[in-house]
Design a protein around this motif. Sequence first.
Motif, PDB file in Angstrom:
ATOM      1  N   GLN A 414       0.835  -1.205   0.000  1.00 50.03           N
ATOM      2  CA  GLN A 414       0.000   0.000   0.000  1.00 50.03           C
ATOM      3  C   GLN A 414       0.878   1.267   0.000  1.00 50.03           C
ATOM      4  O   GLN A 414       0.572   2.264  -0.667  1.00 50.03           O
ATOM      5  N   ALA A 415       1.995   1.179   0.754  1.00 55.68           N
ATOM      6  CA  ALA A 415       2.916   2.333   0.816  1.00 55.68           C
ATOM      7  C   ALA A 415       3.493   2.625  -0.562  1.00 55.68           C
ATOM      8  O   ALA A 415       3.657   3.796  -0.946  1.00 55.68           O
ATOM      9  N   ILE A 416       3.791   1.574  -1.290  1.00 53.98           N
ATOM     10  CA  ILE A 416       4.309   1.763  -2.650  1.00 53.98           C
ATOM     11  C   ILE A 416       3.241   2.411  -3.520  1.00 53.98           C
ATOM     12  O   ILE A 416       3.495   3.342  -4.281  1.00 53.98           O
ATOM     13  N   ALA A 417       2.017   1.940  -3.328  1.00 57.44           N
ATOM     14  CA  ALA A 417       0.924   2.415  -4.176  1.00 57.44           C
ATOM     15  C   ALA A 417       0.570   3.886  -3.867  1.00 57.44           C
ATOM     16  O   ALA A 417       0.327   4.670  -4.791  1.00 57.44           O
ATOM     17  N   ASP A 418       0.561   4.233  -2.570  1.00 54.11           N
ATOM     18  CA  ASP A 418       0.097   5.588  -2.253  1.00 54.11           C
ATOM     19  C   ASP A 418       1.245   6.603  -2.152  1.00 54.11           C
ATOM     20  O   ASP A 418       1.043   7.751  -1.763  1.00 54.11           O
ATOM     21  N   GLY A 419       2.441   6.218  -2.428  1.00 54.78           N
ATOM     22  CA  GLY A 419       3.567   7.146  -2.492  1.00 54.78           C
ATOM     23  C   GLY A 419       4.224   7.406  -1.162  1.00 54.78           C
ATOM     24  O   GLY A 419       5.134   8.258  -1.060  1.00 54.78           O
ATOM     25  N   ARG A 444      13.106   5.460   1.723  1.00 52.90           N
ATOM     26  CA  ARG A 444      12.588   5.834   3.044  1.00 52.90           C
ATOM     27  C   ARG A 444      11.087   5.588   3.028  1.00 52.90           C
ATOM     28  O   ARG A 444      10.414   5.768   2.020  1.00 52.90           O
ATOM     29  N   TRP A 445      10.603   5.208   4.199  1.00 49.09           N
ATOM     30  CA  TRP A 445       9.170   4.910   4.280  1.00 49.09           C
ATOM     31  C   TRP A 445       8.545   5.858   5.287  1.00 49.09           C
ATOM     32  O   TRP A 445       8.875   5.819   6.467  1.00 49.09           O
ATOM     33  N   ARG A 446       7.652   6.672   4.810  1.00 49.33           N
ATOM     34  CA  ARG A 446       6.931   7.567   5.713  1.00 49.33           C
ATOM     35  C   ARG A 446       5.725   6.794   6.235  1.00 49.33           C
ATOM     36  O   ARG A 446       4.710   6.675   5.571  1.00 49.33           O
ATOM     37  N   ARG A 447       5.931   6.285   7.440  1.00 49.15           N
ATOM     38  CA  ARG A 447       4.895   5.434   8.022  1.00 49.15           C
ATOM     39  C   ARG A 447       4.313   6.127   9.247  1.00 49.15           C
ATOM     40  O   ARG A 447       5.038   6.389  10.209  1.00 49.15           O
ATOM     41  N   ASN A 448       3.061   6.413   9.159  1.00 51.33           N
ATOM     42  CA  ASN A 448       2.381   7.138  10.246  1.00 51.33           C
ATOM     43  C   ASN A 448       3.151   8.421  10.594  1.00 51.33           C
ATOM     44  O   ASN A 448       3.401   8.726  11.773  1.00 51.33           O
ATOM     45  N   ASP A 449       3.533   9.130   9.546  1.00 47.65           N
ATOM     46  CA  ASP A 449       4.250  10.406   9.670  1.00 47.65           C
ATOM     47  C   ASP A 449       5.619  10.270  10.325  1.00 47.65           C
ATOM     48  O   ASP A 449       6.154  11.257  10.851  1.00 47.65           O
TER      49      ASP A 449
END
Lengths: 667, 168
Positions: A414-419, A444-449
């Motif tokens: 989902q992170a890949i899909a939503d940028g 880098r992964w912006r996860r929960n800000d």
Amino acid sequence: MEASSSKQGKFERISALFLRRRTVAVCVFAILTTCLVAGYYVQAAVTNLRSTHQSFNDRQLRNGYIAISDLHRLVLIIQEASLRGVMTDEAVADFRAASDFLFVRTDTFRQIQSGRSFLKEADDAIDALLRAQSVADEAIATDFRDLDGAAAALIAQTQTAREALVVYLDKMRQLQDGLLLGQTSAVENQRTVVWVTLLGLSVLGIAATALLRKEVMAKQARREAEERVRHLAFFDPLTGLPNRVQFQDRLTGLLVQRRRLALLLVDLDGFKQINDTYGHAAGDDILRHVAATLTPYCSSHDGFAARLGGDEFAVVCMTQDVPSLMQICDAIITAIARPIVFEGESVAVAASIGLATKAHLGGEVDLTVDGLTRVADFALYASKSDGKGKFTIYDEVLERQFLERRAMVEELPQAIADGSLEYYLQPKVDLVTEEVFGFEALARWRRNDVIVPPSVFISTAEESGIIADIDCTILSNATRDIADFNRRNGTRFSVSVNFSTLHFNSLKFVETVAQALIESGLESDLLVIEITETAEMQDWDKAKQIVSAIHSIGAKVSIDDFGAGFSSLAYLRTTVADEIKIDRSLVQDIETSDAARFLLDAVLDIARNLGLDATVEGIETRQQADIVLAMGARKAQGFFFDAPMPRDDALASAMASARPLLERPAS
Amino acid sequence: MSKMSVLAAIAALALVTAAAADTPQPIALEPINHAEAELIIVRSDGTKQSYTPAELETLATYRVRTTTPWRDEPADFDGVLLSDLLAQSGLHLEDAIKVIAENEFSTIMPRALWETVPVLIATRVDGRAHTRRERGPIQVVIDMDDYTASPIAGEKHLVWMVARIEAE
């Protein structure tokens, strides 16, 4: 051998012959005909014997002899009376009795003869007996008045009767002989028929038995083949242990029964090295050794061991008692570590174990074979990460890590899909011109800000296979953005994108790179593919082929983290690479250690000699930059210049950086 | 009573009558003049006992109506049972006896024969004294049905002009 083959061929031809309907029909016809001929032959003999029996009977023969005796008795009485000249009362009584005997004998004779086929000799004898009887009755009726005359008449008549009886008895003997000969002949004929029939039936029987044997053997071979197939379907042929299929079936059954159990996943450490060093035969011996080691531990706990594939084994123990299980794990690790002798050499392997019991599973993990295996595998991974040759119990801490990992696996797509999967850029600097000439794109992964560094999720992404999508996304985005930036600002920044060696299995990867270049419009020589060396890299020929293909489309290939991995020098076999990036571990002590400086200098020498560009990573101080520059290195990267930062910040920083980087104060 | 029941009862009665006719029936015989004859019984100890036809008929007398291998038409044979005669003479427990005719013919009879088949020592035929020419005066007769059914009885046992019976 040839004789056996010829015999087999002949047998096959006979078998094929008997498979034809016509052959079977001919055989059946032959059997029926033989039986009919034999039956007819025997029946004819029996009919002939019956016919002879009709004419001959031993009672008839006996009657003939007794009749002669009766005649003799009669004549004897009257002859004696005639000699004496008087017929006494006693003689009369005897004569009467003898006459009665003859009467009854003649009557019996006639009775016996009446039921049989006409025989002239018998009729003649009976007539003669009746005439003798008549003479005797006449003598009795006349009270023996003419004794001599009666005697003479009786003697004459009995003589005639005796002659007739002799003729009759001779006929009877002929019939008797004929009967015996007929019986003998019939028995001989029957013997011939029986021999012929038995011979024919024996030949057919032998043929039928041989065919039956062949059929039975074929059926047995089929059954054995089926058994083997069934065995192969559920057992590992190398170790004889249950395979993955049976493991899943049995474990599913045990879980359905709600049995208390624990799963141990056993994985060998350094098994690949044993295969590489001693060959696959040694590897097979090791696997058999492990199988033999595991079996007693599980069987003593009412469980079973299985080989799941490669060097991965599973042990199911029917207990959840942790102290016992820990003892088992310790014992297994110790037992597996005992060296085996292979072709005179001592070969040893270590094992890591991941242990999970039903009791350890929280509500978040399904109580299925898959769920249990996943958590045991996670514990195994922890053992491997913790230095190998150890066991790890899946507990609350691991449970949290596992759930976190699982959540990441679920969220990454989902992170890949939503940028929300972004990339940061870290500048690469030319130490001579003091200019930024390019960037390395770092995921880098912006996860929960919150920005999650790659060290947290890349390994999980690699294990779950999502890394391919991540790498392709970074490639696509970074090439697009740098190409846009270069077009808008007239710059020629290059961009390096990291790719896992997992991609280096297929040429499709090259198509992906080419597609990214086409879509972004980035000049191909500004794209650098950085590959990180890992132990999984095995097919060097394939890797070399892929690197050559990337090179052919104009992109460059860089070997990342050189000097920190498993076999850095081996990587250099792929001489089509353009660059090596020297790992920070070779840089960090160069300010204080001659040895570190010597080593770094040597690596830079190798790169120069191979015609490769070298970028030194991990430059964190001014002094390090100076030393590296002094060694002749031209390209560098590190926190001293800039840390990885968001795309726009990095590009802005590079454009705004007017002062020479190397003039920055030493930190 | 149904028609079927009546027919069944008649059939059963006919069967019983037929069965009764096959076995020797006790009969009281009036004295007659027998042909001159003598049957001598010789015991195992050598002692002898002689019977005329009339003396034989002092035992219980029976009648059998039957054919013989030499008679196509059935005749009424009267006489005494061999088993009774042997019992009176003390030969009934012998394993076998030897029967000898006036013309020296002889045969062996096993005990199983007289214990399983009613063997008649006939002294009369059709109410008359039995003559030699009718295979008398003393003749061994077995009802033809019994004779056919018995696995032991044979034609050799149907001795005519019987003169002696000896313990074998």
